[in-house]
Design a protein around this motif. Structure first.
Motif, PDB file in Angstrom:
ATOM      1  N   ASP A  14     -13.923 -40.579  57.629  1.00 49.28           N
ATOM      2  CA  ASP A  14     -13.768 -41.235  58.824  1.00 49.28           C
ATOM      3  C   ASP A  14     -12.425 -40.851  59.315  1.00 49.28           C
ATOM      4  O   ASP A  14     -12.252 -40.508  60.800  1.00 49.28           O
ATOM      5  CB  ASP A  14     -13.473 -42.723  58.634  1.00 49.28           C
ATOM      6  CG  ASP A  14     -14.578 -43.486  58.279  1.00 49.28           C
ATOM      7  OD1 ASP A  14     -15.968 -42.970  58.569  1.00 49.28           O
ATOM      8  OD2 ASP A  14     -14.678 -44.662  57.686  1.00 49.28           O
ATOM      9  N   THR A  17     -13.214 -37.347  60.978  1.00 48.13           N
ATOM     10  CA  THR A  17     -14.184 -37.482  62.275  1.00 48.13           C
ATOM     11  C   THR A  17     -13.060 -37.992  63.368  1.00 48.13           C
ATOM     12  O   THR A  17     -13.261 -37.627  64.554  1.00 48.13           O
ATOM     13  CB  THR A  17     -15.225 -38.601  62.113  1.00 48.13           C
ATOM     14  OG1 THR A  17     -15.998 -38.132  60.955  1.00 48.13           O
ATOM     15  CG2 THR A  17     -16.058 -38.831  63.254  1.00 48.13           C
ATOM     16  N   ALA A  18     -12.030 -38.920  63.175  1.00 48.40           N
ATOM     17  CA  ALA A  18     -11.313 -39.482  64.017  1.00 48.40           C
ATOM     18  C   ALA A  18     -10.435 -38.330  64.529  1.00 48.40           C
ATOM     19  O   ALA A  18     -10.177 -38.195  65.865  1.00 48.40           O
ATOM     20  CB  ALA A  18     -10.598 -40.506  63.565  1.00 48.40           C
ATOM     21  N   THR A  19      -9.914 -37.356  63.660  1.00 47.21           N
ATOM     22  CA  THR A  19      -9.077 -36.214  64.078  1.00 47.21           C
ATOM     23  C   THR A  19      -9.951 -35.470  64.928  1.00 47.21           C
ATOM     24  O   THR A  19      -9.351 -34.742  65.823  1.00 47.21           O
ATOM     25  CB  THR A  19      -8.596 -35.551  62.712  1.00 47.21           C
ATOM     26  OG1 THR A  19      -7.904 -36.551  62.099  1.00 47.21           O
ATOM     27  CG2 THR A  19      -7.690 -34.543  63.139  1.00 47.21           C
ATOM     28  N   GLU A  20     -11.257 -35.319  64.564  1.00 44.37           N
ATOM     29  CA  GLU A  20     -11.888 -34.105  65.186  1.00 44.37           C
ATOM     30  C   GLU A  20     -12.219 -34.671  66.707  1.00 44.37           C
ATOM     31  O   GLU A  20     -12.356 -34.184  67.673  1.00 44.37           O
ATOM     32  CB  GLU A  20     -13.350 -33.889  64.448  1.00 44.37           C
ATOM     33  CG  GLU A  20     -13.028 -32.931  63.284  1.00 44.37           C
ATOM     34  CD  GLU A  20     -14.416 -33.014  62.465  1.00 44.37           C
ATOM     35  OE1 GLU A  20     -15.415 -33.465  62.920  1.00 44.37           O
ATOM     36  OE2 GLU A  20     -14.271 -32.316  61.466  1.00 44.37           O
ATOM     37  N   ASN A  21     -12.432 -36.261  66.982  1.00 44.94           N
ATOM     38  CA  ASN A  21     -12.724 -36.666  68.025  1.00 44.94           C
ATOM     39  C   ASN A  21     -11.680 -36.634  69.013  1.00 44.94           C
ATOM     40  O   ASN A  21     -11.506 -36.381  70.170  1.00 44.94           O
ATOM     41  CB  ASN A  21     -13.118 -38.070  67.818  1.00 44.94           C
ATOM     42  CG  ASN A  21     -14.650 -38.441  67.268  1.00 44.94           C
ATOM     43  OD1 ASN A  21     -15.200 -37.264  67.440  1.00 44.94           O
ATOM     44  ND2 ASN A  21     -14.635 -39.295  66.848  1.00 44.94           N
ATOM     45  N   ASP A  22     -10.201 -36.791  68.578  1.00 46.34           N
ATOM     46  CA  ASP A  22      -9.062 -36.551  69.145  1.00 46.34           C
ATOM     47  C   ASP A  22      -8.692 -35.345  69.692  1.00 46.34           C
ATOM     48  O   ASP A  22      -8.510 -35.125  70.800  1.00 46.34           O
ATOM     49  CB  ASP A  22      -7.846 -37.142  68.314  1.00 46.34           C
ATOM     50  CG  ASP A  22      -7.815 -38.695  68.134  1.00 46.34           C
ATOM     51  OD1 ASP A  22      -8.643 -39.511  68.700  1.00 46.34           O
ATOM     52  OD2 ASP A  22      -7.043 -39.339  67.114  1.00 46.34           O
ATOM     53  N   GLN A  24     -11.052 -33.026  70.094  1.00 50.00           N
ATOM     54  CA  GLN A  24     -12.277 -32.828  71.200  1.00 50.00           C
ATOM     55  C   GLN A  24     -11.762 -33.485  72.414  1.00 50.00           C
ATOM     56  O   GLN A  24     -11.765 -32.751  73.718  1.00 50.00           O
ATOM     57  CB  GLN A  24     -13.478 -33.312  70.903  1.00 50.00           C
ATOM     58  CG  GLN A  24     -14.609 -32.972  71.704  1.00 50.00           C
ATOM     59  CD  GLN A  24     -16.077 -33.465  71.358  1.00 50.00           C
ATOM     60  OE1 GLN A  24     -16.230 -34.132  70.113  1.00 50.00           O
ATOM     61  NE2 GLN A  24     -17.121 -33.017  72.144  1.00 50.00           N
ATOM     62  N   LYS A  25     -11.141 -34.847  72.428  1.00 49.33           N
ATOM     63  CA  LYS A  25     -10.689 -35.315  73.717  1.00 49.33           C
ATOM     64  C   LYS A  25      -9.622 -34.652  74.261  1.00 49.33           C
ATOM     65  O   LYS A  25      -9.469 -34.472  75.492  1.00 49.33           O
ATOM     66  CB  LYS A  25     -10.130 -36.806  73.504  1.00 49.33           C
ATOM     67  CG  LYS A  25     -11.456 -37.930  73.109  1.00 49.33           C
ATOM     68  CD  LYS A  25     -10.783 -39.261  72.950  1.00 49.33           C
ATOM     69  CE  LYS A  25     -12.038 -40.156  72.815  1.00 49.33           C
ATOM     70  NZ  LYS A  25     -11.488 -41.477  72.645  1.00 49.33           N
ATOM     71  N   GLY A 125     -14.635 -43.993  77.225  1.00 51.34           N
ATOM     72  CA  GLY A 125     -15.840 -44.125  76.421  1.00 51.34           C
ATOM     73  C   GLY A 125     -17.088 -44.158  77.432  1.00 51.34           C
ATOM     74  O   GLY A 125     -16.897 -44.536  78.537  1.00 51.34           O
TER      75      GLY A 125
END
Length: 159
Positions: A14, A17-22, A24-25, A125
């Motif tokens: 998790d 994933t959160a780090t990857e999402n950040d 990517q943003k 989002g």
């Protein structure tokens, strides 16, 4: 113990994933900002080119007018006719340049609206971003209407 290990693995996944999402943003935000900078630069260059071309055309007209007015056999009425003719040509050049820049401004408003939509989806989002799109579209439409309603500036009288 396997449950503890599974929970730890899930927490780690998790976090990844959160780090990857950040990340990517942040990449998306950077790409959007760069696109805006490129668009602003191109718009500035094109607008400067339109202004330079119009200025050159007006200078060429002035030269032609001066040559025509140099004829010593012209009457005052002839001179006024020549001045009016060139004044009308100058107005037409400036009006055309204004309309070109107006079209560019409308294009820029559309691009800015598209960038805002993309950014809202990324920042807010899919749900809140979609809701924000209605306001962005309305704002963009209002900007376009304002730009389209503008009239060319009145030319100074002279000759």
């Amino acid at each position: 113990q396997t449950k503890v290990a599974a929970d730890a693995a899930k927490q780690t996944a998790d976090k990844v994933t959160a780090t990857e999402n950040d990340a990517q943003k942040k990449r998306l935000a950077s790409a959007i900002d760069n696109a805006k900078k490129v668009e602003d630069t191109i718009t500035g260059l094109v607008t400067a080119g339109i202004d330079a071309r119009a200025k050159k055309q007006v200078a060429d007209l002035e030269d032609k007018k001066t040559k025509e007015l140099a004829n010593t056999s012209l009457t005052a009425a002839d001179q006024q006719t020549i001045k009016t003719k060139y004044q009308n040509k100058e107005k037409e050049i400036n009006k055309n340049a204004f309309k070109e820049k107006q079209r560019i401004s409308i294009g820029q408003a559309i691009i800015n609206g598209a960038i805002a939509i993309t950014k809202s989806e990324a920042d807010l989002g899919p749900i809140a971003g979609t809701i924000a799109i209605a306001a962005i579209v309305a704002n963009t439409a209002a900007q376009i209407a304002t730009i389209a309603a503008q009239k060319p500036p009145a030319m100074a009288k002279g000759g």
